[in-house]
Design an enzyme around this catalytic site. Sequence first.
Site, PDB file in Angstrom:
ATOM      1  N   VAL A 130       0.858  -1.182   0.000  1.00  0.00           N
ATOM      2  CA  VAL A 130       0.000   0.000   0.000  1.00  0.00           C
ATOM      3  C   VAL A 130       0.891   1.228   0.000  1.00  0.00           C
ATOM      4  O   VAL A 130       1.725   1.404   0.892  1.00  0.00           O
ATOM      5  CB  VAL A 130      -0.936   0.003   1.226  1.00  0.00           C
ATOM      6  CG1 VAL A 130      -1.869   1.194   1.166  1.00  0.00           C
ATOM      7  CG2 VAL A 130      -1.714  -1.299   1.294  1.00  0.00           C
ATOM      8  N   GLY A 131       0.716   2.080  -1.008  1.00  0.00           N
ATOM      9  CA  GLY A 131       1.584   3.243  -1.165  1.00  0.00           C
ATOM     10  C   GLY A 131       1.088   4.480  -0.463  1.00  0.00           C
ATOM     11  O   GLY A 131      -0.099   4.638  -0.200  1.00  0.00           O
ATOM     12  N   GLY A 132       2.029   5.350  -0.155  1.00  0.00           N
ATOM     13  CA  GLY A 132       1.723   6.657   0.414  1.00  0.00           C
ATOM     14  C   GLY A 132       2.590   7.688  -0.253  1.00  0.00           C
ATOM     15  O   GLY A 132       3.263   7.415  -1.246  1.00  0.00           O
ATOM     16  N   HIS A 179      -6.017  -6.011   3.221  1.00  0.00           N
ATOM     17  CA  HIS A 179      -6.038  -5.517   1.837  1.00  0.00           C
ATOM     18  C   HIS A 179      -6.356  -6.666   0.871  1.00  0.00           C
ATOM     19  O   HIS A 179      -5.541  -7.018   0.011  1.00  0.00           O
ATOM     20  CB  HIS A 179      -4.676  -4.885   1.499  1.00  0.00           C
ATOM     21  CG  HIS A 179      -4.789  -3.605   0.747  1.00  0.00           C
ATOM     22  ND1 HIS A 179      -5.277  -2.471   1.311  1.00  0.00           N
ATOM     23  CD2 HIS A 179      -4.495  -3.288  -0.549  1.00  0.00           C
ATOM     24  CE1 HIS A 179      -5.263  -1.487   0.430  1.00  0.00           C
ATOM     25  NE2 HIS A 179      -4.809  -1.964  -0.721  1.00  0.00           N
ATOM     26  N   GLY A 184      -9.985  -1.263  -4.767  1.00  0.00           N
ATOM     27  CA  GLY A 184     -11.295  -1.019  -4.161  1.00  0.00           C
ATOM     28  C   GLY A 184     -11.366  -1.314  -2.675  1.00  0.00           C
ATOM     29  O   GLY A 184     -12.440  -1.284  -2.080  1.00  0.00           O
ATOM     30  N   ARG A 187     -12.725   1.682  -0.426  1.00  0.00           N
ATOM     31  CA  ARG A 187     -14.162   1.884  -0.609  1.00  0.00           C
ATOM     32  C   ARG A 187     -14.982   0.801   0.082  1.00  0.00           C
ATOM     33  O   ARG A 187     -15.989   1.086   0.724  1.00  0.00           O
ATOM     34  CB  ARG A 187     -14.492   1.914  -2.111  1.00  0.00           C
ATOM     35  CG  ARG A 187     -14.232   3.267  -2.767  1.00  0.00           C
ATOM     36  CD  ARG A 187     -14.105   3.161  -4.272  1.00  0.00           C
ATOM     37  NE  ARG A 187     -12.743   2.777  -4.645  1.00  0.00           N
ATOM     38  CZ  ARG A 187     -12.327   2.623  -5.902  1.00  0.00           C
ATOM     39  NH1 ARG A 187     -13.170   2.807  -6.902  1.00  0.00           N
ATOM     40  NH2 ARG A 187     -11.088   2.307  -6.160  1.00  0.00           N
TER      41      ARG A 187
END
Length: 323
Positions: A130-132, A179, A184, A187
């Site tokens: 998961v990127g930031g 994850h 999606g 959401r």
Amino acid sequence: MATYKPPYTITSKIVKLTSEISELISDIKHIDKQYSTLKLRKKNRIRSITGTLQIEGNSFDEAKVTSVINGKTVLGTTREIEEVKGAVLAYDYFNKYDYKSEKDLLHAHKLLMGNLLNNAGVYRQSNVGVGGADGVTHVAPPSNMVPQLMGEIFEWLNSTDEHLLIASCVFHYEFEFIHPFNDGNGRIGRLWQNVILKSFKDLFEHIPIESMIRANQTKYYEALEDAGSAGESTPFIEFMLGIILKSLQEYIKESAKSDQKSKQKSDQKILALMKQNSQITIAEICSKLSMSESGVKKVIKKLKDEDKIKRVGSLKAGHWEVV
């Protein structure tokens, strides 16, 4: 009895926020029912969809989302339009989801992402990070562990005695940590927290929590990261309970405004009818305005108290005089 228990600590802040939310829910019972089930439902559903999509980078505002819902042509990328259509489908199914059903969650993902992913409604088969802003902030568990981890969190959700306000926050965090889908996840995590909350109190169907998260998006991601660093969901639970509280406060404020506008419109409509026909009866006013007899009488009393109208003669043979 579930074998897996998500790690979190019930802090004094969590207890306080849970108590404040419960008190507000009692206050909301007194809000005008017609408004909360009609006008606010439609408006807040659009706010929920817009908020959750904007968090993921969709540029559409409430006006554009409304246009897509109404079948109008809008300017935007194909992906943005399909994201809106998918979100509308997923939220239209809201009342049919069972929050304890893993199968229903997969169905929600299929509705949401069906036109965007080939494997919508199916857990990912590849590993993801998961990127930031500073690169990868969270490496999700390996794909071969996803079915087991999702099974465990649903097993916990089905058996826990935890307050559903807290359980909804725990599930939201655990879901984002796992994850489970290629896309999606944010959401669906936000949607499913609302599904859990709705099973606690029906009014949460009309509370646009996603919109409040959008307004506090940076802190939302910080809370997820803080929970990851702590190795438990406690910081995220505290953050999300604060968001729920703010969302309820905003709902009350919006309801009060709309209720006031609605009453003003009723005043004006009844005055207009009396000007057109000074002998109009209460029953005729009820029929023309689709209002209850008690509602019409309440407005008439208010207009009399404000010296805007007076009754000349008897109820049968008299007439209204607009001052």
